[in-house]
Motif scaffolding. Structure first.
Motif, PDB file in Angstrom:
ATOM      1  N   GLU A  92       0.165  -1.404   0.151  1.00  0.00           N
ATOM      2  CA  GLU A  92      -0.280  -0.004  -0.512  1.00  0.00           C
ATOM      3  C   GLU A  92       1.116   1.451  -0.312  1.00  0.00           C
ATOM      4  O   GLU A  92       0.705   2.027  -1.046  1.00  0.00           O
ATOM      5  CB  GLU A  92      -0.720   0.082   0.832  1.00  0.00           C
ATOM      6  CG  GLU A  92      -1.994  -1.157   1.648  1.00  0.00           C
ATOM      7  CD  GLU A  92      -2.770  -1.180   2.272  1.00  0.00           C
ATOM      8  OE1 GLU A  92      -4.210  -1.449   2.622  1.00  0.00           O
ATOM      9  OE2 GLU A  92      -2.223  -1.260   4.005  1.00  0.00           O
ATOM     10  N   LEU A  93       1.835   0.925   0.948  1.00  0.00           N
ATOM     11  CA  LEU A  93       3.165   2.186   1.228  1.00  0.00           C
ATOM     12  C   LEU A  93       2.881   2.295  -0.956  1.00  0.00           C
ATOM     13  O   LEU A  93       3.380   3.691  -1.228  1.00  0.00           O
ATOM     14  CB  LEU A  93       3.836   1.616   2.275  1.00  0.00           C
ATOM     15  CG  LEU A  93       4.709   3.367   2.208  1.00  0.00           C
ATOM     16  CD1 LEU A  93       3.911   4.529   2.469  1.00  0.00           C
ATOM     17  CD2 LEU A  93       6.081   2.947   2.749  1.00  0.00           C
ATOM     18  N   LEU A  94       3.806   1.304  -0.939  1.00  0.00           N
ATOM     19  CA  LEU A  94       4.326   1.464  -2.864  1.00  0.00           C
ATOM     20  C   LEU A  94       3.100   2.437  -3.834  1.00  0.00           C
ATOM     21  O   LEU A  94       3.331   3.054  -4.583  1.00  0.00           O
ATOM     22  CB  LEU A  94       4.733   0.275  -3.269  1.00  0.00           C
ATOM     23  CG  LEU A  94       5.183   0.778  -4.329  1.00  0.00           C
ATOM     24  CD1 LEU A  94       6.342   1.004  -5.040  1.00  0.00           C
ATOM     25  CD2 LEU A  94       5.737  -1.204  -4.577  1.00  0.00           C
ATOM     26  N   ALA A  95       2.087   1.683  -3.267  1.00  0.00           N
ATOM     27  CA  ALA A  95       1.052   2.222  -4.640  1.00  0.00           C
ATOM     28  C   ALA A  95       1.250   3.343  -4.469  1.00  0.00           C
ATOM     29  O   ALA A  95       0.798   4.332  -4.977  1.00  0.00           O
ATOM     30  CB  ALA A  95      -0.845   1.400  -3.808  1.00  0.00           C
ATOM     31  N   GLN A  96       1.003   4.307  -2.903  1.00  0.00           N
ATOM     32  CA  GLN A  96       1.030   5.460  -2.655  1.00  0.00           C
ATOM     33  C   GLN A  96       1.638   6.583  -3.821  1.00  0.00           C
ATOM     34  O   GLN A  96       1.495   7.023  -4.010  1.00  0.00           O
ATOM     35  CB  GLN A  96       0.806   6.512  -1.134  1.00  0.00           C
ATOM     36  CG  GLN A  96       1.132   7.153  -0.235  1.00  0.00           C
ATOM     37  CD  GLN A  96       0.840   7.524   0.370  1.00  0.00           C
ATOM     38  OE1 GLN A  96       0.723   6.830   2.019  1.00  0.00           O
ATOM     39  NE2 GLN A  96       1.333   8.717   0.998  1.00  0.00           N
ATOM     40  N   TYR A  97       3.209   5.996  -2.641  1.00  0.00           N
ATOM     41  CA  TYR A  97       4.335   6.114  -4.150  1.00  0.00           C
ATOM     42  C   TYR A  97       4.058   7.053  -5.831  1.00  0.00           C
ATOM     43  O   TYR A  97       4.617   7.209  -6.342  1.00  0.00           O
ATOM     44  CB  TYR A  97       5.697   6.003  -3.704  1.00  0.00           C
ATOM     45  CG  TYR A  97       6.203   5.922  -2.451  1.00  0.00           C
ATOM     46  CD1 TYR A  97       5.721   7.157  -1.128  1.00  0.00           C
ATOM     47  CD2 TYR A  97       6.800   5.433  -1.223  1.00  0.00           C
ATOM     48  CE1 TYR A  97       5.977   7.527   0.040  1.00  0.00           C
ATOM     49  CE2 TYR A  97       7.543   5.787  -0.256  1.00  0.00           C
ATOM     50  CZ  TYR A  97       6.748   6.299   0.813  1.00  0.00           C
ATOM     51  OH  TYR A  97       7.388   6.710   2.136  1.00  0.00           O
ATOM     52  N   MET A  98       3.782   5.433  -5.860  1.00  0.00           N
ATOM     53  CA  MET A  98       3.165   5.289  -7.625  1.00  0.00           C
ATOM     54  C   MET A  98       2.478   5.735  -7.730  1.00  0.00           C
ATOM     55  O   MET A  98       2.431   7.089  -9.212  1.00  0.00           O
ATOM     56  CB  MET A  98       3.258   3.620  -8.039  1.00  0.00           C
ATOM     57  CG  MET A  98       4.226   3.209  -8.155  1.00  0.00           C
ATOM     58  SD  MET A  98       4.088   1.589  -8.898  1.00  0.00           S
ATOM     59  CE  MET A  98       4.600   0.566  -8.543  1.00  0.00           C
ATOM     60  N   THR A  99       1.699   6.219  -7.625  1.00  0.00           N
ATOM     61  CA  THR A  99       0.012   7.300  -7.930  1.00  0.00           C
ATOM     62  C   THR A  99       0.881   8.710  -7.530  1.00  0.00           C
ATOM     63  O   THR A  99       0.332   9.374  -8.091  1.00  0.00           O
ATOM     64  CB  THR A  99      -0.542   7.465  -6.607  1.00  0.00           C
ATOM     65  OG1 THR A  99      -1.476   5.814  -7.072  1.00  0.00           O
ATOM     66  CG2 THR A  99      -2.053   8.022  -7.150  1.00  0.00           C
ATOM     67  N   GLU A 100       1.810   9.108  -6.749  1.00  0.00           N
ATOM     68  CA  GLU A 100       1.758  10.495  -6.531  1.00  0.00           C
ATOM     69  C   GLU A 100       2.803  11.116  -7.865  1.00  0.00           C
ATOM     70  O   GLU A 100       2.968  12.021  -8.100  1.00  0.00           O
ATOM     71  CB  GLU A 100       2.392  10.870  -5.156  1.00  0.00           C
ATOM     72  CG  GLU A 100       1.544  10.683  -4.058  1.00  0.00           C
ATOM     73  CD  GLU A 100       2.029  10.859  -2.721  1.00  0.00           C
ATOM     74  OE1 GLU A 100       3.322  10.841  -2.616  1.00  0.00           O
ATOM     75  OE2 GLU A 100       1.582  10.538  -1.912  1.00  0.00           O
ATOM     76  N   ALA A 101       3.803   9.623  -7.990  1.00  0.00           N
ATOM     77  CA  ALA A 101       4.882  10.410  -9.133  1.00  0.00           C
ATOM     78  C   ALA A 101       4.143  10.080 -10.688  1.00  0.00           C
ATOM     79  O   ALA A 101       4.563  10.884 -11.187  1.00  0.00           O
ATOM     80  CB  ALA A 101       5.926   8.924  -8.968  1.00  0.00           C
ATOM     81  N   ALA A 102       3.132   9.734 -10.902  1.00  0.00           N
ATOM     82  CA  ALA A 102       2.230   9.425 -12.026  1.00  0.00           C
ATOM     83  C   ALA A 102       1.863  10.759 -11.716  1.00  0.00           C
ATOM     84  O   ALA A 102       1.796  11.654 -13.519  1.00  0.00           O
ATOM     85  CB  ALA A 102       1.661   8.281 -11.953  1.00  0.00           C
ATOM     86  N   ASN A 103       0.897  11.466 -11.305  1.00  0.00           N
ATOM     87  CA  ASN A 103       0.774  12.663 -10.779  1.00  0.00           C
ATOM     88  C   ASN A 103       1.295  14.117 -11.315  1.00  0.00           C
ATOM     89  O   ASN A 103       1.084  14.731 -11.869  1.00  0.00           O
ATOM     90  CB  ASN A 103      -0.214  13.502  -9.608  1.00  0.00           C
ATOM     91  CG  ASN A 103      -1.405  12.393  -9.662  1.00  0.00           C
ATOM     92  OD1 ASN A 103      -2.029  11.910 -10.195  1.00  0.00           O
ATOM     93  ND2 ASN A 103      -1.864  11.917  -7.787  1.00  0.00           N
ATOM     94  N   ASP A 104       3.113  13.879 -10.798  1.00  0.00           N
ATOM     95  CA  ASP A 104       4.349  14.185 -11.005  1.00  0.00           C
ATOM     96  C   ASP A 104       4.538  14.641 -12.424  1.00  0.00           C
ATOM     97  O   ASP A 104       4.505  15.214 -13.270  1.00  0.00           O
ATOM     98  CB  ASP A 104       5.182  13.831 -10.116  1.00  0.00           C
ATOM     99  CG  ASP A 104       4.929  14.860  -8.763  1.00  0.00           C
ATOM    100  OD1 ASP A 104       3.922  15.908  -8.537  1.00  0.00           O
ATOM    101  OD2 ASP A 104       5.702  14.529  -7.965  1.00  0.00           O
ATOM    102  N   PHE A 105       4.301  13.308 -12.365  1.00  0.00           N
ATOM    103  CA  PHE A 105       5.177  13.112 -14.342  1.00  0.00           C
ATOM    104  C   PHE A 105       3.793  12.963 -15.626  1.00  0.00           C
ATOM    105  O   PHE A 105       4.257  13.248 -16.624  1.00  0.00           O
ATOM    106  CB  PHE A 105       5.750  11.850 -14.452  1.00  0.00           C
ATOM    107  CG  PHE A 105       7.006  11.207 -13.553  1.00  0.00           C
ATOM    108  CD1 PHE A 105       7.427  12.468 -13.416  1.00  0.00           C
ATOM    109  CD2 PHE A 105       6.635  10.094 -13.193  1.00  0.00           C
ATOM    110  CE1 PHE A 105       8.802  12.322 -12.531  1.00  0.00           C
ATOM    111  CE2 PHE A 105       7.907   9.771 -12.107  1.00  0.00           C
ATOM    112  CZ  PHE A 105       9.475  10.597 -11.716  1.00  0.00           C
ATOM    113  N   GLY A 106       2.854  13.051 -14.605  1.00  0.00           N
ATOM    114  CA  GLY A 106       1.866  13.768 -15.900  1.00  0.00           C
ATOM    115  C   GLY A 106       0.301  12.080 -15.550  1.00  0.00           C
ATOM    116  O   GLY A 106       1.578  11.944 -16.683  1.00  0.00           O
TER     117      GLY A 106
END
Length: 395
Positions: A92-106
């Motif tokens: 779940e922590l990895l999922a949170q980081y990936m979602t935040e990264a996707a929002n930053d990258f677009g």
């Protein structure tokens, strides 16, 4: 404060008597009442059950929670009889980081889309892990803990009581033996002036020792029977632990089945994405140099089985480049197609894909510029794309 001096003196005398008996047994100077072989086997089986239950419990805790500090924290909360706070799993922590990264990258970019999809799968994996840990703790760890903290403590207490009863019994036997020996010695060498009173004292001492021995023997037999019943209950403990073990395996099976299904779904989604990415990034025809290697080099290259590639057909390369495939427009090569065995069932996502059934045999080949994770599969008059990971290619 109620302070009973007589009771204290009596307890001290009993303790001293047991200590003397135990020491003399260790030095080989006193006889020891031996338990029967069946009783000894029951105690050995109980000790074995306790030792392996502890090891299995500790290692299962490590399996469910590898973090030592987290295990210590849960242990403290349990001892304080407080509810353990909810903890985010690694997935779940990895999922949170990936979602935040996707929002930053677009989120609209290929990388952002993939991060979102993978992050969602990681979140589902983390939730499945949380459910598995909770189920295993309730159905497996708790019964093992209850045995060690409940039944085993009772068994240990009764075994200590039995040991004390045995020491008391052997001490009584030793006192009676000494009294009998003294009485026999007095009878063999009489003193005419003091014979009668001394014999009366020795006889009374032997009678008192015999009475004490009978009481102690009765107490020992009663305690031995109580301890025996508890030790025989270990068989019921094994049955209970066996049931819990089945439930643990079932929970673990469901957990891994969920994880496997989540990853299959993710693989399908990434397969569709990768077809689009490859079509946008790679050319639809191989480089000229790769199309026809030099004759000398071709003679020295080892024969490696490869997936046959259909020669460029008019109208087909452009369709593959755009990531769209019309099976009716694709013709198999005249020779060199390969057979493949299907490993898992696969449900076609659209009309360009071919649905698969586990263990069936199909014919496969590739197209120029096609995503390497996919092949063209044929079964009778049916044709469509199939994922390579679902196939076992046969030579």
């Amino acid at each position: 404060m109620d302070f009973n001096v007589k009771k204290l003196a009596s307890d001290a005398g009993v303790f001293f008597s047991r200590a003397m008996q135990f020491t003399e047994e260790k030095l080989g100077q006193a006889e020891k009442t031996e338990l029967d072989a069946h009783f000894e086997n029951l105690m050995a089986r109980a000790d074995c059950t306790k030792n392996w239950t502890e090891k299995i419990l500790r290692q299962t805790e490590v399996l469910l929670q590898p973090n030592l500090s987290a295990r210590v924290e849960e242990f403290l909360y349990e001892k304080l009889d407080r509810k353990v706070p909810s903890r985010v799993t690694n997935g779940e922590l990895l999922a949170q980081y990936m979602t935040e990264a996707a929002n930053d990258f677009g989120p609209g970019t290929p990388y952002g889309k993939t991060l979102i999809k993978v992050g969602e799968t990681q979140r589902r994996l983390g939730a499945a892990e949380r459910d598995f840990i909770q189920s295993a703790s309730i159905n497996f760890l708790t019964p093992l803990r209850n045995f060690l903290e409940g039944d085993w403590r009772t068994i240990s207490k009764e075994r200590r009581t039995l040991q004390n009863c045995r020491l008391d019994l052997d001490a009584c036997k030793a006192r009676l033996k000494k009294a009998k020996a003294a009485e026999a010695k007095a009878a063999a060498v009489p003193d005419f002036q003091e014979t009668r009173p001394r014999n009366y004292v020795l006889s009374a001492s032997a009678s008192a020792a015999e009475h004490e021995l009978r009481l102690t023997q009765t107490e020992f037999d009663r305690q031995a029977e109580v301890t025996r019943l508890l030790l025989e209950g270990i068989s019921s403990t094994h049955v209970n632990h066996l049931r819990c073990l089945h439930e643990f395996v079932e929970s673990q099976t469901n957990y891994y089945a969920q994880c496997y299904q989540y990853m299959l779904d993710l693989q399908k989604q990434l397969g569709r994405f990768s077809g689009t990415f490859v079509g946008n990034a790679e050319s639809t025809s191989p480089p000229a140099a790769a199309a026809s290697p030099p004759a000398g080099a071709a003679a020295t290259l080892p024969a490696v089985p490869t997936i046959p590639v259909v020669p460029t057909i008019v109208g087909v390369p452009s369709a593959v480049a755009e990531g769209v495939l019309n099976p009716n427009e694709v013709k198999p090569p005249a020779s060199g197609t390969r057979k493949a065995r299907v490993l898992y069932d696969y449900e076609a996502a659209d009309s360009t894909e071919l649905a698969l059934l586990a263990d069936e045999m199909i014919t496969v080949y590739s197209l120029p510029g096609m995503d390497p994770d996919w092949l063209i599969g044929e079964r009778g008059n049916q044709k469509g794309k199939v994922p390579v990971t679902y196939l076992e290619l046969l030579s």
